[in-house]
Design an enzyme around this catalytic site. Structure first.
Site, PDB file in Angstrom:
ATOM      1  N   ASN A 153       0.839  -1.193   0.000  1.00  0.00           N
ATOM      2  CA  ASN A 153       0.000   0.000   0.000  1.00  0.00           C
ATOM      3  C   ASN A 153       0.876   1.246   0.000  1.00  0.00           C
ATOM      4  O   ASN A 153       1.985   1.241   0.550  1.00  0.00           O
ATOM      5  CB  ASN A 153      -0.891   0.007   1.240  1.00  0.00           C
ATOM      6  N   HIS A 154       0.381   2.321  -0.584  1.00  0.00           N
ATOM      7  CA  HIS A 154       1.101   3.594  -0.594  1.00  0.00           C
ATOM      8  C   HIS A 154       0.327   4.630   0.222  1.00  0.00           C
ATOM      9  O   HIS A 154      -0.893   4.541   0.367  1.00  0.00           O
ATOM     10  CB  HIS A 154       1.291   4.083  -2.032  1.00  0.00           C
TER      11      HIS A 154
END
Length: 217
Positions: A87-88
């Site tokens: 995830n960012h």
């Protein structure tokens, strides 16, 4: 001209499917970090396993990536599956990984450990006897119930209940494998927790649903 090739590399036919045992069978190309792996398991070529658990009798066909996840017993994970992709930080001005891998870019003398912990806190939980089809992606924080099926190429963004079949992008449940009363009995029996001796003794019962439910339900 076509050349007939029976087996390459040349090995004995008897060794094509190597006998499994208490020690996991791990292909030399696998990469494993801080993980626990059960007995009678097989990790196919180019599987990566990081900070995860991979329980008894489960296997990967190859090119599988698993991180921050718990994989149950008797799971069948097809080629090119990804469980818990990175995830960012979408809430920041930039979501680029320079904001948490700061040392690499010369922006700081320490990494953003709080962000990496955020990733760890969003584990994927894969139940027992789950089949995940070729190229499927299980997104961070998603749980897949016992006995479920995830179709090839699916992108699973929401939890899937036991014995449901989910397909598509984003994945949607299209049916249940069995009627609700059968599912309830199977979950109550919990055959995946049987001892090795009990599995060997009663293995043929796993092949006949009516007989199985009558005998154990």
């Amino acid at each position: 001209m076509l050349h007939a090739i029976d087996i390459f590399p040349e090995v004995s036919v008897n060794n094509v499917h190597k006998m499994l045992g208490e020690m996991p069978q791990i292909h030399a190309s696998c990469r494993i970090r801080n993980s626990k792996i059960g007995a009678w398991t097989a990790l196919g070529p180019n599987t990566t396993l990081a900070e995860s658990s991979f329980d008894d009798y489960s296997y990967t066909a190859g090119n599988v990536s698993i991180i921050y996840s718990q994989v149950g017993k008797f799971c069948s994970i097809a080629n090119s599956v990804r469980i818990n992709p990175g995830n960012h930080p979408q809430w920041r001005v930039t979501q680029h990984h320079c904001t948490y891998r700061r040392i690499q870019y010369g922006f700081d003398t320490s990494e953003d450990e709080e962000f990496f912990q955020w990733r760890r806190d969003h584990q994927c939980i894969i139940g027992h006897d789950v089949w995940i089809g070729h190229g499927a992606v299980i997104m961070p924080g998603v749980s897949i119930g016992h006995g479920a099926i995830i179709g090839s190429g699916a992108v699973v963004t929401k939890d899937v209940a036991p014995y449901e079949v989910a397909v598509g992008v984003a994945a949607k449940v299209i049916k249940k494998r069995f009627p609700d009363d059968t599912i309830e009995k199977l979950l109550e029996i919990g055959w995946w927790d049987w001892s090795r001796d009990k599995l060997v003794e009663n293995f043929k019962d796993l092949l006949n649903m009516p007989k199985f439910l009558e005998k154990y339900g």
